[in-house]
Every structure is written in structure tokens, then in C-alpha cells.
Design an enzyme around this catalytic site. Structure first.
Site: not given
Ligand code: NAP
Length: 470
Positions: A115, A142, A144, A198, A201, A212, A216, A314
Site C-alpha cells: 500500500k 487494502v 487484507g 505480535g 511492528e 498505514d 489504504k 496476517g
Molecule cells: N504481513 C501482513 O499481514 C501484510 C498485510 C497486507 C499487506 N502487506 C504487505 O505485503 C508486503 C510484504 O509484507 P511481509 O509482511 O510479507 O514482509 P516481510 O515478512 O518483511 O517479508 C519481506 C520479504 O521480502 C524479501 N526482500 C526484502 N527486500 C528484498 C530485496 N531487495 N530483494 C529481494 N527480496 C527482498 C525478504 O527477504 P528475506 O526473507 O531474505 O529477509 C522477505 O522474504 C509489504 O508491502 C506489506 O506492506 C503485509
């Protein structure tokens, strides 16, 4: 639930490149494997992960994809001709922007959950996508798991969006819910709790500052109103200043406090886009969206009021949204111009007859008020392996003594005195029953109905009890 076989038929394959294998990336991979056959049968297309890129490929992953899928830089993933859909899940803004724009230039469909990226660079990204004739899909960006993007883009396409009020940040909503429910709990204490669980962040600033939710809101407003809303035009105020006393006063006044994202359209073409703590009437459905859940109340001029509720973040909820984008992207690739249709498949295929369906039940009997009645009824149920979870025998109700639902226990009507004729009067006997099939309970009820002390006027009443998923 497992299907009889995971064998996928001979369908055209679409290659997926996962950029990022963190919380969301791993979830998408896991659920793509798990629902592989279901998706293939529904789409008539098989989605296959061809490449994965992460920062540290040596890290142990759960689930652990085969080593040969990993590449060392996202440029390799984009360059791979077998990757037709690039899923950006690396987060952040500038690197993600470079990745997404390179993918579009290479003619690859992009799916993203980012987002912050769209709020800051949406305009450039969509301009490039338009010029390349390639879609960018972002359902997960937006709210989830709530399909609000497709709702605005498709379901409400014929509506002017008059307004939207959204609880779209689970961390803030958790903190505010705890402060509302526990008198005297401070913002700091509630935030510490959210971190320990958890839900926040390590650096919670993006969430608690309201930004955040603002990202959205910008995406939703841009879809609803057809121009990319500049982040600088959005009023954003976080929840850090809310005190325990605010909740005491709000409650006294009949309100709850929520961090709301608010969109409103004005007749002259201006729109409001703002995010701030807001008092809303405590009995409104939105006020009851608690904890990490999201809720969005959207008002369209044709449809009127609609309410969406669900998990806004999540691994699983977000993966669900990414999977829907992947399905759409694959369909666009393979079945261009084919109208939406119903695709029959054989994974399910029969409706369970009611006799075999198991349920819990509420059973109301009108019985003579005499000893042995409960034992007689319970005996019949026990013979058919139907357990009783509770028994209630309220005093008889006459129109004149139906209690006010707010009455205190001492105001409830007393049991009427013994009948002067000496005959036993009828009273209600309520039984809450454990799971039984419809066949078991109807047979038991037929037998119970024949008992001499069970009245047929009123007839026994059986109501199914469902404990809804939490
Ligand atoms: N988590 C949620 O609930 C949620 C909900 C809605 C939207 N989102 C969005 O989804 C996206 C991902 O979130 P997440 O929670 O999955 O993040 P995360 O757990 O921090 O995972 C990020 C992943 O990207 C990899 N990465 C980061 N920079 C990189 C690069 N330059 N080149 C290659 N790989 C790279 C990391 O590698 P490593 O594993 O090696 O560190 C990791 O595997 C974000 O934009 C977030 O805003 C997340």
C-alpha cells in the site's frame, strides 16, 4: 479438508515469480500448494511458482521451497521467460518501485500487496501499466482478506461512492479496543500488549501515526473518485494522544473511539480523505469491529449502505487476497475476452441429506409439572446417544408477567402457586442438546412427543444451534 487426490488435470500453466518470501510470500506459496487442485479446477489453468527471490536465500523457510527456485536478484526473476506474473511482496517503497516498473516494462502482470508503494507512486505505476497494456492488481493492499478493491472496481461500478468509513488498521484497532474494554488502561500499556502479541511492528510508528491507514485510504479514494489522491492532501492524525479518560467520557456519552479512514464526496466534485480518531455511536455495527479486525462501511448512491468485516492483515488473510489477484491475472492471460462463466468441476459434488447433517439443538417442550419428567425425556435422548448440555425450566409466562428484558433477577415473576384443582399445570422445559444428526433428533422427538406428560399444544419446538466461526 483434503480432496481425494491432488492430481491436477492437464491444464495450461501460468508461471508465477514470487519477489519476497516473508510473512505474505510464504503464505501465498503455502496456500498455492494447498489449494493447487481447487484453483486449477476452478480456473482451468494451473498456477505454478517458477522463481522466488529473497534477500538471504540461505535462510531456512517454512514452508521450504526447492532450492532451484531461488534466484539471487529480482531482475533474474523478471527476466525469466517462464515467469508471467510477478508478485511483489518485498515491501518498502523505492526498491519495490524499481521492481514493479521493470516488471511492467518487461510486459509482466504485477500483483502487489504494497500500500505504501501505491499510495506514493500509484499514478506513475498505473500510467506505465496503461502504456504497456499490462494489469497491476492489488487486492491485498487494502484491508487484507476483505475483497474491498474488487467490490469497488466491480460490485459497485454503477454507484457513486457517497462515503466510506473504514477501520483499516488492525494494530490501532487492537489498542483502542483494549482501552475501551479495560477501564484505565493507558495507550502505552495497550501498545505494549499489542507488541507482545505480535500485533504491532518493532517500530509501530507507521501504524499508530495513522499513515498505514492513510495509504489504504488513498488507494480506496483513488479508485472511488478516479484521480490519484496526493498524500499531502490527506489529513492524518494518529492515536497516540488518546487517554484512558477519553474512553470513560466517550462511554458516558454513548460513544466508542475508533481510528477511522473517512472518504466523502461533495456535489461540487471535491472529496474528503482523512484519517483520525473518531467517536462513533457505541451501538453502531462499526463500533463493534473489535481487536485486529477491519470493518468498512461503504455508501453507494444506488446500493445504499454496505458493511464489510474481516481480517485486515496476517499471513492467511493477505494470501487469500493475493491468490484472488493471481487467479484474475492467470485468467486474463489465458482466457482473454472470454466472458465470466461457471466452470463445473468434480471436487465437490453432492449435497448431504438433512437426515445426515449434524447440529446442536434447542428443544422446548411443554410438560406437566410433576416428578420424573426430566428423567423420562433424558432417558429417550440417552438411548439415542444425544447428550444434554443444559436444562432450563423457567416459570410459566403469561402476557401479564412477561418480564422486561432489562429486569433484575428479583423482578422476575414468581412461579405460580399450585393449581387449586390439584391437576398438574404445564410448564416449559428447555433442553440444550449436543451434536446429533437430524435423523437421531427427529426420531427422539417423535418418541418424546408420545410421552403422556408432554403436551402437543404447544407442540415441542426444535431449533438448530450454530456456533458461528470466530
Ligand atoms: N504481513 C501482513 O499481514 C501484510 C498485510 C497486507 C499487506 N502487506 C504487505 O505485503 C508486503 C510484504 O509484507 P511481509 O509482511 O510479507 O514482509 P516481510 O515478512 O518483511 O517479508 C519481506 C520479504 O521480502 C524479501 N526482500 C526484502 N527486500 C528484498 C530485496 N531487495 N530483494 C529481494 N527480496 C527482498 C525478504 O527477504 P528475506 O526473507 O531474505 O529477509 C522477505 O522474504 C509489504 O508491502 C506489506 O506492506 C503485509
Amino acid at each position: 479438508m483434503a480432496f481425494a487426490s491432488d492430481e491436477v488435470g492437464n491444464y495450461p500453466k501460468v508461471g508465477v515469480g514470487l519477489a519476497g518470501f516473508g510473512s505474505v510470500g510464504a503464505g501465498v506459496y503455502k496456500h498455492l500448494q494447498r489449494n493447487r487442485r481447487l484453483l486449477a479446477e476452478r480456473l482451468g489453468i494451473e498456477l505454478t511458482v517458477r522463481r522466488i527471490v529473497v534477500r538471504d536465500a540461505s535462510k531456512k523457510r517454512e514452508p521450504q521451497p526447492p532450492r532451484e527456485l531461488f534466484v539471487s536478484h529480482w531482475r533474474e526473476l523478471i527476466a525469466d521467460p517462464e515467469v508471467q506474473i510477478v508478485v511483489e511482496l518485498i515491501g518498502g517503497v523505492e526498491e519495490a518501485f524499481a521492481l514493479v516498473t521493470d516488471a511492467l516494462r518487461a510486459g509482466k502482470i504485477v500483483v502487489t500487496a504494497n500500500k505504501a508503494l501505491l499510495a506514493e507512486h500509484g499514478q506513475e505505476i498505473f500510467k506505465l501499466a496503461e502504456s504497456k497494456g499490462v494489469p497491476v492488481l492489488f487486492e491485498a493492499a487494502v484491508a487484507g482478506g476483505i475483497p474491498i478493491i474488487k467490490a469497488v472496481q466491480e460490485g459497485f461500478i454503477g454507484n457513486r461512492i457517497e462515503s466510506a468509513h473504514g477501520i483499516i488498521n488492525g494494530t490501532c484497532n487492537y489498542i483502542l479496543t483494549r482501552m475501551a474494554n479495560e477501564r484505565g488502561l493507558t495507550y502505552q500499556a495497550a501498545l505494549a500488549e499489542a507488541s507482545a502479541l505480535g500485533y504491532a511492528e518493532a517500530d509501530p510508528t507507521l501504524d499508530v501515526s495513522g499513515w498505514d491507514a492513510a495509504h489504504k485510504a488513498i488507494i480506496l479514494a483513488s479508485l472511488a473518485y478516479g484521480f490519484w489522491v496526493p498524500p499531502g492532501d490527506v489529513y492524518v492524525h494518529g492515536i497516540q494522544g488518546i487517554t484512558a479518560e477519553d474512553f470513560v467520557h466517550a462511554k458516558r456519552l454513548g460513544y466508542n473511539i475508533k481510528l477511522l479512514a473517512i472518504l466523502k464526496a461533495h456535489a461540487d466534485g471535491a472529496v474528503e480523505v482523512r484519517v483520525h480518531p473518531t467517536m462513533i455511536p457505541h451501538d453502531h455495527l462499526l463500533a463493534e469491529v473489535d481487536g485486529v479486525f477491519n470493518g468498512i462501511l461503504l455508501w453507494g448512491d444506488v446500493v445504499g449502505e454496505t458493511l464489510f468485516y474481516g481480517r485486515g492483515a496476517g499471513q492467511d488473510a493477505t494470501s487469500s487476497a493475493v491468490l484472488s489477484d493471481l487467479a484474475q491475472a492467470a485468467t486474463d492471460l489465458i482466457r482473454d475476452n472470454e466472458p465470466n462463466r461457471f466452470r463445473p468441476h468434480g471436487l465437490y459434488g453432492r449435497c448431504l441429506p438433512i437426515e445426515q447433517i449434524r447440529s446442536e439443538y434447542y428443544l422446548r417442550l411443554s410438560v406437566k409439572d410433576q416428578p420424573g419428567v426430566l428423567a423420562g425425556v433424558a432417558g429417550i435422548l440417552a438411548n439415542r446417544q444425544i447428550g444434554i448440555s443444559s436444562v432450563l425450566q423457567p416459570p410459566p409466562m403469561y402476557p401479564s408477567n412477561i418480564p422486561n428484558p432489562t429486569a433484575s433477577p428479583e423482578d422476575l415473576p414468581a412461579l405460580p402457586a399450585a393449581d387449586s384443582t390439584g391437576t398438574h399445570q404445564h410448564v416449559d422445559l428447555i433442553l440444550m442438546l449436543h451434536f446429533a444428526t437430524h435423523r437421531q433428533i427427529t426420531e427422539a422427538l417423535e418418541e418424546i412427543s408420545r410421552l403422556p406428560y408432554v403436551s402437543s399444544d404447544p407442540k415441542p419446538a426444535l431449533i438448530h444451534v450454530e456456533h458461528l466461526p470466530e
